[in-house]
Design a protein around this motif. Structure first.
Motif, short mmCIF file in Angstrom:
data_model
loop_
_atom_site.label_atom_id
_atom_site.label_comp_id
_atom_site.label_asym_id
_atom_site.label_seq_id
_atom_site.Cartn_x
_atom_site.Cartn_y
_atom_site.Cartn_z
N LYS A 124 0.86 -1.19 0.00
CA LYS A 124 0.00 0.00 0.00
C LYS A 124 0.89 1.23 0.00
O LYS A 124 1.75 1.39 0.87
N ILE A 125 0.67 2.09 -0.99
CA ILE A 125 1.34 3.39 -1.04
C ILE A 125 0.26 4.42 -0.77
O ILE A 125 -0.58 4.69 -1.63
N ASP A 126 0.24 4.95 0.42
CA ASP A 126 -0.85 5.82 0.86
C ASP A 126 -0.50 7.28 0.64
O ASP A 126 0.38 7.83 1.30
N LEU A 127 -1.19 7.90 -0.32
CA LEU A 127 -0.98 9.32 -0.61
C LEU A 127 -2.07 10.19 0.01
O LEU A 127 -1.96 11.41 -0.02
N ALA A 128 -3.12 9.58 0.54
CA ALA A 128 -4.29 10.32 1.04
C ALA A 128 -3.91 11.27 2.16
O ALA A 128 -3.26 10.87 3.13
N LEU A 129 -4.32 12.54 2.00
CA LEU A 129 -4.10 13.55 3.04
C LEU A 129 -5.42 13.94 3.69
O LEU A 129 -5.55 13.93 4.91
N THR A 130 -6.38 14.31 2.86
CA THR A 130 -7.74 14.64 3.29
C THR A 130 -8.67 14.18 2.18
O THR A 130 -8.21 13.81 1.09
N PHE A 131 -9.99 14.20 2.42
CA PHE A 131 -10.92 13.82 1.37
C PHE A 131 -10.67 14.67 0.13
O PHE A 131 -10.65 15.90 0.19
N GLY A 132 -10.38 14.00 -0.97
CA GLY A 132 -10.16 14.68 -2.24
C GLY A 132 -8.72 15.04 -2.55
O GLY A 132 -8.42 15.48 -3.66
N VAL A 133 -7.83 14.89 -1.59
CA VAL A 133 -6.44 15.30 -1.79
C VAL A 133 -5.50 14.13 -1.50
O VAL A 133 -5.51 13.61 -0.37
N THR A 145 -2.27 -7.90 -7.40
CA THR A 145 -1.55 -6.74 -7.92
C THR A 145 -0.26 -6.51 -7.13
O THR A 145 -0.11 -6.99 -6.01
N VAL A 146 0.64 -5.76 -7.74
CA VAL A 146 1.92 -5.46 -7.11
C VAL A 146 1.75 -4.44 -5.99
O VAL A 146 2.37 -4.55 -4.93
N ALA A 147 0.91 -3.44 -6.23
CA ALA A 147 0.74 -2.36 -5.26
C ALA A 147 -0.59 -1.65 -5.47
O ALA A 147 -1.14 -1.65 -6.57
N VAL A 148 -1.07 -1.05 -4.39
CA VAL A 148 -2.24 -0.18 -4.44
C VAL A 148 -1.79 1.21 -4.05
O VAL A 148 -1.20 1.40 -2.97
N ILE A 149 -2.04 2.16 -4.93
CA ILE A 149 -1.76 3.57 -4.63
C ILE A 149 -3.07 4.19 -4.16
O ILE A 149 -4.02 4.32 -4.93
N ARG A 150 -3.14 4.53 -2.89
CA ARG A 150 -4.37 5.06 -2.28
C ARG A 150 -4.36 6.58 -2.36
O ARG A 150 -3.46 7.24 -1.86
N THR A 151 -5.39 7.12 -3.03
CA THR A 151 -5.54 8.56 -3.15
C THR A 151 -6.50 9.06 -2.07
O THR A 151 -7.05 8.28 -1.31
N GLY A 152 -6.75 10.35 -2.06
CA GLY A 152 -7.75 10.92 -1.16
C GLY A 152 -9.12 11.00 -1.78
O GLY A 152 -10.05 11.56 -1.19
N GLU A 153 -9.27 10.44 -2.97
CA GLU A 153 -10.54 10.52 -3.70
C GLU A 153 -11.68 9.97 -2.87
O GLU A 153 -11.57 8.90 -2.27
N ALA A 154 -12.79 10.71 -2.85
CA ALA A 154 -13.95 10.31 -2.04
C ALA A 154 -15.22 10.29 -2.89
O ALA A 154 -16.28 10.69 -2.44
N THR A 155 -15.09 9.83 -4.15
CA THR A 155 -16.26 9.65 -5.00
C THR A 155 -16.39 8.15 -5.28
O THR A 155 -15.41 7.41 -5.20
N PRO A 156 -17.61 7.69 -5.61
CA PRO A 156 -17.81 6.25 -5.73
C PRO A 156 -17.06 5.59 -6.89
O PRO A 156 -16.95 6.16 -7.97
N PHE A 157 -16.56 4.41 -6.62
CA PHE A 157 -15.93 3.54 -7.61
C PHE A 157 -14.78 4.19 -8.37
O PHE A 157 -14.55 3.91 -9.54
N ALA A 158 -14.02 5.04 -7.70
CA ALA A 158 -12.86 5.71 -8.31
C ALA A 158 -11.63 4.84 -8.12
O ALA A 158 -10.72 5.16 -7.35
N ASN A 159 -11.63 3.71 -8.83
CA ASN A 159 -10.57 2.71 -8.71
C ASN A 159 -10.28 2.13 -10.08
O ASN A 159 -11.21 1.87 -10.85
N VAL A 160 -9.00 1.91 -10.39
CA VAL A 160 -8.62 1.24 -11.63
C VAL A 160 -7.47 0.28 -11.35
O VAL A 160 -6.67 0.51 -10.45
N ILE A 161 -7.44 -0.78 -12.13
CA ILE A 161 -6.28 -1.65 -12.16
C ILE A 161 -5.61 -1.39 -13.49
O ILE A 161 -6.26 -1.41 -14.55
#
Length: 129
Positions: free
Chosen positions: A39-48, A106-122
């Motif tokens: 897990k590579i966690d980039l999330a700071l706040t909702f949306g960022v 998968t090799v890794a998951v890059i976690r964003t701060g995105e807070a909208t539904p189904f905002a995920n891609v492989i």
């Protein structure tokens, strides 16, 4: 010091190590991340940072041959779906449950701060030749 490209050292390392057909995930802040997947966690706040910012940056630096999305994105997050379809990369859609299952290989998951539904891609890695 690294002069250009992705400054996040974990992302840079993951992209450098990808082989043909290896997969990474760009995820919203709510997607469950399987045990054993980096897990590579980039999330700071909702949306960022936003999904779109991370997605566009990764596509600049990764050869992608296929994108996998959840079927539910088409209706629940159509603006994001349109962004992804605009890349002209082969796109496959599966149920959200299947999508979550696929993340375990998968090799890794890059976690964003995105807070909208189904905002995920492989993203499946391509070759440059």
């Amino acid at each position: 010091m690294y002069k250009t490209g992705i400054l996040n050292s974990e992302i840079s390392k993951v992209l450098s190590d990808l082989g043909h057909t290896d997969k990474i995930v760009i995820a919203d802040c709510g997607l469950p991340i399987p045990k054993g997947v980096k897990k590579i966690d980039l999330a700071l706040t909702f949306g960022v940072p936003s999904f779109e910012t991370v997605y566009k940056t990764i596509l600049e630096h990764m050869a992608v041959q296929k994108i996998v999305i959840a079927n539910e994105m088409k209706e629940a997050n159509n603006s994001l779906y349109q962004l992804i379809k605009g890349t002209n990369i082969d796109t496959e859609s599966v149920s959200h449950e299947e999508f979550k299952h696929l993340t375990s290989s998968t090799v890794a998951v890059i976690r964003t701060g995105e807070a909208t539904p189904f905002a995920n891609v492989i993203l499946e890695s391509d070759v440059l030749f």
